[in-house]
Motif scaffolding. Structure first.
Motif, PDB file in Angstrom:
ATOM      1  N   CYS A 100      -7.142  31.182 -16.755  1.00  0.00           N
ATOM      2  CA  CYS A 100      -8.437  30.953 -17.397  1.00  0.00           C
ATOM      3  C   CYS A 100      -9.313  32.188 -17.275  1.00  0.00           C
ATOM      4  CB  CYS A 100      -9.124  29.749 -16.726  1.00  0.00           C
ATOM      5  SG  CYS A 100     -10.793  29.399 -17.286  1.00  0.00           S
ATOM      6  N   ASP A 101      -9.937  32.594 -18.416  1.00  0.00           N
ATOM      7  CA  ASP A 101     -11.036  33.564 -18.344  1.00  0.00           C
ATOM      8  C   ASP A 101     -12.313  32.811 -18.713  1.00  0.00           C
ATOM      9  OD1 ASP A 101     -10.435  33.388 -21.082  1.00  0.00           O
ATOM     10  OD2 ASP A 101      -9.634  35.415 -21.178  1.00  0.00           O
ATOM     11  N   ALA A 102     -12.664  32.787 -20.018  1.00  0.00           N
ATOM     12  CA  ALA A 102     -13.717  31.891 -20.477  1.00  0.00           C
ATOM     13  C   ALA A 102     -13.114  30.668 -21.157  1.00  0.00           C
ATOM     14  CB  ALA A 102     -14.660  32.615 -21.436  1.00  0.00           C
ATOM     15  N   ASP A 103     -11.802  30.685 -21.354  1.00  0.00           N
ATOM     16  CA  ASP A 103     -11.046  29.566 -21.915  1.00  0.00           C
ATOM     17  C   ASP A 103      -9.763  29.399 -21.108  1.00  0.00           C
ATOM     18  OD1 ASP A 103     -12.610  28.809 -24.327  1.00  0.00           O
ATOM     19  OD2 ASP A 103     -12.173  30.891 -24.894  1.00  0.00           O
ATOM     20  N   VAL A 104      -9.195  28.214 -21.168  1.00  0.00           N
ATOM     21  CA  VAL A 104      -7.913  27.976 -20.526  1.00  0.00           C
ATOM     22  C   VAL A 104      -6.810  28.389 -21.485  1.00  0.00           C
ATOM     23  CG1 VAL A 104      -6.365  26.245 -19.576  1.00  0.00           C
ATOM     24  CG2 VAL A 104      -8.826  26.101 -19.124  1.00  0.00           C
ATOM     25  N   HIS A 105      -5.965  29.326 -21.057  1.00  0.00           N
ATOM     26  CA  HIS A 105      -4.911  29.852 -21.915  1.00  0.00           C
ATOM     27  C   HIS A 105      -3.580  29.163 -21.661  1.00  0.00           C
ATOM     28  CE1 HIS A 105      -7.348  33.122 -23.589  1.00  0.00           C
ATOM     29  NE2 HIS A 105      -7.882  33.211 -22.376  1.00  0.00           N
ATOM     30  N   THR A 106      -3.263  28.892 -20.412  1.00  0.00           N
ATOM     31  CA  THR A 106      -2.012  28.203 -20.102  1.00  0.00           C
ATOM     32  C   THR A 106      -2.271  27.205 -18.979  1.00  0.00           C
ATOM     33  OG1 THR A 106      -1.325  29.848 -18.448  1.00  0.00           O
ATOM     34  CG2 THR A 106      -0.604  30.200 -20.727  1.00  0.00           C
ATOM     35  N   LEU A 160       0.841  -1.194   0.000  1.00  0.00           N
ATOM     36  CA  LEU A 160       0.000   0.000   0.000  1.00  0.00           C
ATOM     37  C   LEU A 160       0.877   1.244   0.000  1.00  0.00           C
ATOM     38  CD1 LEU A 160      -2.737  -1.002   2.586  1.00  0.00           C
ATOM     39  CD2 LEU A 160      -3.070  -0.645   0.140  1.00  0.00           C
ATOM     40  N   ARG A 161       0.395   2.293  -0.649  1.00  0.00           N
ATOM     41  CA  ARG A 161       1.118   3.557  -0.640  1.00  0.00           C
ATOM     42  C   ARG A 161       0.135   4.690  -0.418  1.00  0.00           C
ATOM     43  NH1 ARG A 161       1.114   6.657  -5.543  1.00  0.00           N
ATOM     44  NH2 ARG A 161      -0.198   5.696  -7.133  1.00  0.00           N
ATOM     45  N   ARG A 162       0.626   5.770   0.099  1.00  0.00           N
ATOM     46  CA  ARG A 162      -0.164   6.989   0.277  1.00  0.00           C
ATOM     47  C   ARG A 162       0.393   8.032  -0.683  1.00  0.00           C
ATOM     48  NH1 ARG A 162      -3.355   7.146   4.804  1.00  0.00           N
ATOM     49  NH2 ARG A 162      -3.045   5.447   6.291  1.00  0.00           N
ATOM     50  N   PRO A 163      -0.268   8.261  -1.786  1.00  0.00           N
ATOM     51  CA  PRO A 163       0.289   9.192  -2.771  1.00  0.00           C
ATOM     52  C   PRO A 163       0.258  10.627  -2.265  1.00  0.00           C
ATOM     53  CG  PRO A 163      -1.938   8.567  -3.383  1.00  0.00           C
ATOM     54  CD  PRO A 163      -1.575   7.724  -2.199  1.00  0.00           C
ATOM     55  N   LEU A 164       1.307  11.399  -2.568  1.00  0.00           N
ATOM     56  CA  LEU A 164       1.319  12.826  -2.268  1.00  0.00           C
ATOM     57  C   LEU A 164       0.406  13.525  -3.270  1.00  0.00           C
ATOM     58  CD1 LEU A 164       2.558  15.144  -0.611  1.00  0.00           C
ATOM     59  CD2 LEU A 164       4.289  15.363  -2.402  1.00  0.00           C
ATOM     60  N   PRO A 165      -0.649  14.185  -2.814  1.00  0.00           N
ATOM     61  CA  PRO A 165      -1.625  14.733  -3.762  1.00  0.00           C
ATOM     62  C   PRO A 165      -1.073  15.916  -4.541  1.00  0.00           C
ATOM     63  CG  PRO A 165      -2.124  15.466  -1.542  1.00  0.00           C
ATOM     64  CD  PRO A 165      -1.001  14.480  -1.415  1.00  0.00           C
ATOM     65  N   GLY A 166      -1.505  16.038  -5.782  1.00  0.00           N
ATOM     66  CA  GLY A 166      -1.221  17.223  -6.563  1.00  0.00           C
ATOM     67  C   GLY A 166      -2.243  18.303  -6.290  1.00  0.00           C
ATOM     68  N   VAL A 167      -1.859  19.537  -6.545  1.00  0.00           N
ATOM     69  CA  VAL A 167      -2.742  20.685  -6.357  1.00  0.00           C
ATOM     70  C   VAL A 167      -2.795  21.467  -7.660  1.00  0.00           C
ATOM     71  CG1 VAL A 167      -3.109  22.851  -5.107  1.00  0.00           C
ATOM     72  CG2 VAL A 167      -2.253  20.850  -3.890  1.00  0.00           C
ATOM     73  N   ALA A 168      -4.001  21.806  -8.090  1.00  0.00           N
ATOM     74  CA  ALA A 168      -4.177  22.668  -9.263  1.00  0.00           C
ATOM     75  C   ALA A 168      -4.708  24.018  -8.805  1.00  0.00           C
ATOM     76  CB  ALA A 168      -5.134  22.032 -10.262  1.00  0.00           C
ATOM     77  N   ILE A 169      -4.119  25.094  -9.323  1.00  0.00           N
ATOM     78  CA  ILE A 169      -4.587  26.455  -9.031  1.00  0.00           C
ATOM     79  C   ILE A 169      -5.134  27.038 -10.326  1.00  0.00           C
ATOM     80  CG2 ILE A 169      -3.968  28.741  -8.182  1.00  0.00           C
ATOM     81  CD1 ILE A 169      -1.641  27.495  -6.697  1.00  0.00           C
ATOM     82  N   VAL A 170      -6.442  27.310 -10.326  1.00  0.00           N
ATOM     83  CA  VAL A 170      -7.095  27.918 -11.484  1.00  0.00           C
ATOM     84  C   VAL A 170      -7.193  29.418 -11.216  1.00  0.00           C
ATOM     85  CG1 VAL A 170      -9.169  27.990 -12.906  1.00  0.00           C
ATOM     86  CG2 VAL A 170      -8.396  25.810 -11.926  1.00  0.00           C
ATOM     87  N   ILE A 171      -6.560  30.229 -12.092  1.00  0.00           N
ATOM     88  CA  ILE A 171      -6.510  31.678 -11.885  1.00  0.00           C
ATOM     89  C   ILE A 171      -7.481  32.361 -12.844  1.00  0.00           C
ATOM     90  CG2 ILE A 171      -5.047  33.710 -11.829  1.00  0.00           C
ATOM     91  CD1 ILE A 171      -2.685  31.960 -11.393  1.00  0.00           C
ATOM     92  N   ASP A 172      -8.356  33.156 -12.284  1.00  0.00           N
ATOM     93  CA  ASP A 172      -9.301  33.940 -13.070  1.00  0.00           C
ATOM     94  C   ASP A 172      -8.551  35.133 -13.677  1.00  0.00           C
ATOM     95  OD1 ASP A 172     -11.294  35.562 -14.058  1.00  0.00           O
ATOM     96  OD2 ASP A 172     -12.522  35.526 -12.246  1.00  0.00           O
ATOM     97  N   THR A 173      -8.313  35.088 -14.991  1.00  0.00           N
ATOM     98  CA  THR A 173      -7.590  36.182 -15.663  1.00  0.00           C
ATOM     99  C   THR A 173      -8.526  37.010 -16.525  1.00  0.00           C
ATOM    100  OG1 THR A 173      -6.977  34.662 -17.458  1.00  0.00           O
ATOM    101  CG2 THR A 173      -5.392  34.952 -15.667  1.00  0.00           C
ATOM    102  N   SER A 174      -9.807  37.048 -16.149  1.00  0.00           N
ATOM    103  CA  SER A 174     -10.767  37.857 -16.904  1.00  0.00           C
ATOM    104  C   SER A 174     -10.506  39.334 -16.678  1.00  0.00           C
ATOM    105  CB  SER A 174     -12.192  37.499 -16.479  1.00  0.00           C
ATOM    106  OG  SER A 174     -12.391  37.777 -15.099  1.00  0.00           O
ATOM    107  N   ARG A 213     -15.750  27.358 -14.617  1.00  0.00           N
ATOM    108  CA  ARG A 213     -16.081  25.948 -14.837  1.00  0.00           C
ATOM    109  C   ARG A 213     -15.130  25.325 -15.859  1.00  0.00           C
ATOM    110  NH1 ARG A 213     -22.306  26.561 -16.395  1.00  0.00           N
ATOM    111  NH2 ARG A 213     -21.238  28.046 -17.794  1.00  0.00           N
ATOM    112  N   VAL A 214     -14.732  26.132 -16.857  1.00  0.00           N
ATOM    113  CA  VAL A 214     -13.824  25.636 -17.892  1.00  0.00           C
ATOM    114  C   VAL A 214     -12.478  25.279 -17.278  1.00  0.00           C
ATOM    115  CG1 VAL A 214     -12.639  26.235 -20.033  1.00  0.00           C
ATOM    116  CG2 VAL A 214     -14.997  26.992 -19.659  1.00  0.00           C
ATOM    117  N   GLY A 215     -11.953  26.173 -16.413  1.00  0.00           N
ATOM    118  CA  GLY A 215     -10.673  25.916 -15.777  1.00  0.00           C
ATOM    119  C   GLY A 215     -10.730  24.747 -14.816  1.00  0.00           C
ATOM    120  N   ILE A 216     -11.828  24.639 -14.059  1.00  0.00           N
ATOM    121  CA  ILE A 216     -11.966  23.524 -13.116  1.00  0.00           C
ATOM    122  C   ILE A 216     -12.039  22.201 -13.870  1.00  0.00           C
ATOM    123  CG2 ILE A 216     -13.483  22.497 -11.383  1.00  0.00           C
ATOM    124  CD1 ILE A 216     -14.307  25.427 -10.659  1.00  0.00           C
ATOM    125  N   LYS A 217     -12.800  22.180 -14.966  1.00  0.00           N
ATOM    126  CA  LYS A 217     -12.904  20.964 -15.767  1.00  0.00           C
ATOM    127  C   LYS A 217     -11.546  20.563 -16.328  1.00  0.00           C
ATOM    128  CE  LYS A 217     -15.385  19.017 -19.743  1.00  0.00           C
ATOM    129  NZ  LYS A 217     -16.397  19.280 -20.798  1.00  0.00           N
TER     130      LYS A 217
END
Length: 394
Positions: free
Chosen positions: A305-311, A257-271, A332-336
């Motif tokens: 992300c604004d209405a699309d994911v740019h990077t 068994l292993r306990r994976p170190l979780p990844g973190v995603a940061i979605v930035i609103d660049t609108s 929602r686009v960035g979270i998806k």
């Protein structure tokens, strides 16, 4: 044995309420309980005021008025709730805690011109400066510091002579107490606006009630730490490191068994509604929080992300982030996109001003909204929300 002079006691309360009308509602919410077990006056957590008949008989009305306000200040300032958050060693020394609380209160009452009985505790008694909170005074008091017991409404520890619960004579429950605190703070603000100043401690208290200051960095760190621990608690099987039981079974390889170190995603609103300086400052804070809770290196992916994911790129510092965008807003686009990363993140943090649609339902990853600005709209209840002030207000 002194008879209980209720008329004198109530005359003192009337005087206190007339001289300081912003305290009137709270003063008249205190229920009088005569008690020969208390040396002076005391309050419990439920705003019952225990009064010694002998003390009433021996004390002039002006000083009784001051003691009314002193006891009221304990429950208005939630001294019992704050005492509950002290280290256990401090909680056990309740009279020393009571002294520190008296120091917090009495410097304001004396500055306000109130008469108090002799023997009162104040910061000068111990060579301390005025205008501090009791938590600041407590470490500087000598171990021998004691005072008259002001009851569980002050230090938080019930006494034998107190009634139990909030269902006895009188009694104010927690919801009613919060309403009284807010009403009193609003009355203080109106008094300050129409008639003049308040003692510094009361002014600070009223401002905190009406405009509470929250250390959002600490809240965010706690939320992220909990989310990362929750994600890291998941276990999986791996054959990269066989189980130690494999040696006992010839020809059979068991996974461990292993306990994976979780990844973190940061979605930035660049609108267009988001300021680049605000975003850069907030992102630097968030990446600092991630390092604090043990997530760094290549475990953080940032999506602009604004209405699309740019990077979308893994980063090791805020300076590596490209804040591309400037159009409409749909997080929602960035979270998806974050949830569709090759290594699905255990935690998704969205930096936004809140003016965005949100997913209709939660996913298996924890979602934290770091809301930037003075009054952002709240996300759905299942999204964990942290308010982050703009850089000009921080």
């Amino acid at each position: 044995m002194a008879e209980f002079d209720q008329v004198k006691l109530l005359a003192a309360r009337y005087r206190a309420a007339s001289d300081r009308p912003y305290l009137a509602s709270a003063l008249y919410s205190l229920t009088v309980v005569p008690s020969r077990s208390v040396p002076t006056m005391a309050v419990d957590r439920h705003w019952r005021c225990y009064v010694s008949p002998a003390f009433v008989a021996a004390t002039p009305v002006p000083e009784l008025a001051g003691v009314w306000i002193h006891e009221l200040a304990h429950v208005l300032r939630d001294h019992h709730g704050r005492a509950d958050r002290l280290p256990a060693a401090d909680q056990r020394d309740r009279l020393r805690v009571n002294v520190a609380q008296d120091c917090e209160i009495n410097d304001d009452l004396l500055a306000d011109g109130l008469a108090l009985p002799e023997g009162r505790m104040e910061p000068g008694t111990f060579g301390l400066t005025t205008g501090r909170l009791f938590e600041e005074y407590l470490p500087h008091l000598p171990p021998s510091a004691v005072c008259s017991d002001c009851g569980s409404g002050a230090h938080g520890s019930p006494n034998d002579w107190e009634l139990t619960g909030d269902g006895g004579p009188g009694g104010v429950n927690q919801v009613e107490a919060e309403a009284l605190r807010r009403h009193t703070a609003e009355a203080m603000r109106a008094h300050r606006r129409n008639r003049g100043s308040l003692p510094a401690g009361w002014q600070r208290w009223a401002d905190q009630i009406l405009e509470p200051t929250v250390d959002w960095r600490r809240v965010l760190a706690g939320t992220v730490r909990e989310a990362v621990a929750w994600a890291a608690g998941a276990v999986d099987y791996t054959y990269h490191r066989p189980s130690r039981r494999t040696a006992a079974l010839r020809g059979v390889v068991l996974p461990s068994l292993r306990r994976p170190l979780p990844g973190v995603a940061i979605v930035i609103d660049t609108s267009g509604s988001m300021g680049e300086d605000d975003l850069a400052a907030a992102l630097a804070e968030v990446t600092g929080v991630l390092r604090e809770v043990g997530v760094g290196g290549n475990r953080v992916t940032v999506l602009a992300c604004d209405a699309d994911v740019h990077t979308a790129a893994r980063v090791t510092s805020a300076q590596q982030v490209n804040l591309a965008g400037g159009g409409g807003t749909d997080m929602r686009v960035g979270i998806k996109a974050a949830l569709a990363l090759p290594e699905r993140p255990g935690v998704v943090i969205v930096l936004t001003d809140g003016f965005t649609p949100w997913p209709e339902a939660p996913s298996s990853s924890r979602l934290i909204a770091a809301l930037i600005g003075a009054d952002p709209p709240l996300p759905p209840a299942w999204v964990e929300a942290i308010r982050i002030p703009r850089t000009a207000d921080a």
